[in-house]
Design a protein around this motif. Structure first.
Motif, mmCIF file in Angstrom:
data_model
loop_
_atom_site.group_PDB
_atom_site.id
_atom_site.type_symbol
_atom_site.label_atom_id
_atom_site.label_comp_id
_atom_site.label_asym_id
_atom_site.label_seq_id
_atom_site.Cartn_x
_atom_site.Cartn_y
_atom_site.Cartn_z
ATOM 1 N N SER A 20 0.831 -1.210 0.000
ATOM 2 C CA SER A 20 0.000 0.000 0.000
ATOM 3 C C SER A 20 0.861 1.254 0.000
ATOM 4 O O SER A 20 0.546 2.241 -0.661
ATOM 5 C CB SER A 20 -0.930 0.008 1.213
ATOM 6 O OG SER A 20 -1.866 -1.029 1.121
ATOM 7 N N THR A 41 -8.239 -0.824 -5.194
ATOM 8 C CA THR A 41 -7.812 -1.343 -3.901
ATOM 9 C C THR A 41 -9.009 -1.747 -3.048
ATOM 10 O O THR A 41 -10.110 -1.215 -3.223
ATOM 11 C CB THR A 41 -6.951 -0.322 -3.139
ATOM 12 O OG1 THR A 41 -6.496 -0.912 -1.920
ATOM 13 C CG2 THR A 41 -7.725 0.937 -2.817
ATOM 14 N N GLN A 42 -8.743 -2.668 -2.142
ATOM 15 C CA GLN A 42 -9.726 -2.995 -1.122
ATOM 16 C C GLN A 42 -9.181 -2.601 0.249
ATOM 17 O O GLN A 42 -9.801 -2.872 1.262
ATOM 18 C CB GLN A 42 -10.077 -4.484 -1.163
ATOM 19 C CG GLN A 42 -10.891 -4.847 -2.379
ATOM 20 C CD GLN A 42 -11.327 -6.304 -2.361
ATOM 21 O OE1 GLN A 42 -10.581 -7.182 -1.976
ATOM 22 N NE2 GLN A 42 -12.558 -6.532 -2.795
ATOM 23 N N ASP A 43 -8.030 -1.951 0.265
ATOM 24 C CA ASP A 43 -7.399 -1.481 1.497
ATOM 25 C C ASP A 43 -8.041 -0.147 1.888
ATOM 26 O O ASP A 43 -7.838 0.868 1.214
ATOM 27 C CB ASP A 43 -5.894 -1.331 1.265
ATOM 28 C CG ASP A 43 -5.128 -0.913 2.505
ATOM 29 O OD1 ASP A 43 -5.738 -0.340 3.434
ATOM 30 O OD2 ASP A 43 -3.905 -1.138 2.532
ATOM 31 N N ASP A 44 -8.818 -0.155 2.963
ATOM 32 C CA ASP A 44 -9.541 1.053 3.367
ATOM 33 C C ASP A 44 -8.610 2.196 3.749
ATOM 34 O O ASP A 44 -8.876 3.355 3.430
ATOM 35 C CB ASP A 44 -10.492 0.742 4.532
ATOM 36 C CG ASP A 44 -11.655 -0.131 4.107
ATOM 37 O OD1 ASP A 44 -12.059 -0.039 2.931
ATOM 38 O OD2 ASP A 44 -12.155 -0.910 4.951
ATOM 39 N N ARG A 60 -13.163 0.270 -6.717
ATOM 40 C CA ARG A 60 -13.436 -0.644 -5.606
ATOM 41 C C ARG A 60 -14.129 -1.870 -6.175
ATOM 42 O O ARG A 60 -14.810 -1.797 -7.194
ATOM 43 C CB ARG A 60 -14.347 0.012 -4.565
ATOM 44 C CG ARG A 60 -13.836 1.312 -3.962
ATOM 45 C CD ARG A 60 -12.695 1.110 -3.068
ATOM 46 N NE ARG A 60 -13.200 0.637 -1.779
ATOM 47 C CZ ARG A 60 -12.470 0.513 -0.711
ATOM 48 N NH1 ARG A 60 -11.200 0.806 -0.760
ATOM 49 N NH2 ARG A 60 -12.981 0.088 0.403
ATOM 50 N N LEU A 61 -13.961 -2.974 -5.496
ATOM 51 C CA LEU A 61 -14.609 -4.204 -5.897
ATOM 52 C C LEU A 61 -15.784 -4.438 -4.965
ATOM 53 O O LEU A 61 -15.622 -4.518 -3.752
ATOM 54 C CB LEU A 61 -13.629 -5.383 -5.813
ATOM 55 C CG LEU A 61 -14.066 -6.691 -6.434
ATOM 56 C CD1 LEU A 61 -14.328 -6.491 -7.923
ATOM 57 C CD2 LEU A 61 -13.005 -7.750 -6.241
ATOM 58 N N GLY A 62 -16.976 -4.458 -5.523
ATOM 59 C CA GLY A 62 -18.181 -4.677 -4.714
ATOM 60 C C GLY A 62 -19.028 -5.754 -5.341
ATOM 61 O O GLY A 62 -19.514 -5.590 -6.462
ATOM 62 N N GLU A 69 -15.238 4.932 -8.137
ATOM 63 C CA GLU A 69 -15.796 5.859 -7.154
ATOM 64 C C GLU A 69 -15.954 7.242 -7.775
ATOM 65 O O GLU A 69 -15.205 7.629 -8.670
ATOM 66 C CB GLU A 69 -14.885 5.955 -5.923
ATOM 67 C CG GLU A 69 -14.877 4.721 -5.073
ATOM 68 C CD GLU A 69 -14.134 4.936 -3.754
ATOM 69 O OE1 GLU A 69 -13.649 6.060 -3.489
ATOM 70 O OE2 GLU A 69 -14.049 3.963 -2.988
#
Length: 132
Positions: A20, A41-44, A60-62, A69
């Motif tokens: 990251s 990324t999925q790293d918040d 983002r992956l949802g 976004e």
């Protein structure tokens, strides 16, 4: 100075993994994503840090769907200030000297039109007097 930068980076990256940190450095090198990277990324923590930087689009992956976004508030704010500057400077294409020249030409044109209208009015009045 490098000591201050490293302290700031350590503080900013305290919740980042090594990967990251590398992604953040790539996307923010030069300040405003000068290389025009998109980041997925999925790293918040990384996503939150990148949202604070203008011009870093985030994916983002949802539910197995890739989502882009909307622009972050940092991007909207930065863009808004740039647009206001462009409006103030006629699209950023004119210097202060050129703006003064345009004002002077417009003022001269208004005066010329006013003088022409006065002459027209005088001619009209003269014709009207001659008719009576």
């Amino acid at each position: 100075n490098s000591n201050n930068n490293s302290k700031r980076k350590n503080w900013a990256f305290k919740d980042f993994s090594e990967a990251s940190t590398d992604v953040f450095n790539l996307a923010t090198d030069g300040g405003n994503n000068s290389q025009s990277y998109f980041v997925a990324t999925q790293d918040d923590a990384l996503a939150d840090a990148l949202r604070a930087m203008p011009y870093v689009p985030l994916f983002r992956l949802g539910r197995a769907v890739l989502l882009l976004e909307s622009p972050s508030s940092a991007s909207r704010s930065y863009t808004g200030s740039n647009e206001r500057e462009k409006l103030a400077s006629a699209g950023g294409l004119m210097t202060a000297e050129e703006r003064q020249m345009v004002k002077a030409v417009k003022k001269k044109d208004r005066k010329k039109r006013k003088d022409v209208m006065k002459e027209e009015q005088k001619k009209l009045e003269k014709r009207t007097r001659e008719e009576f």
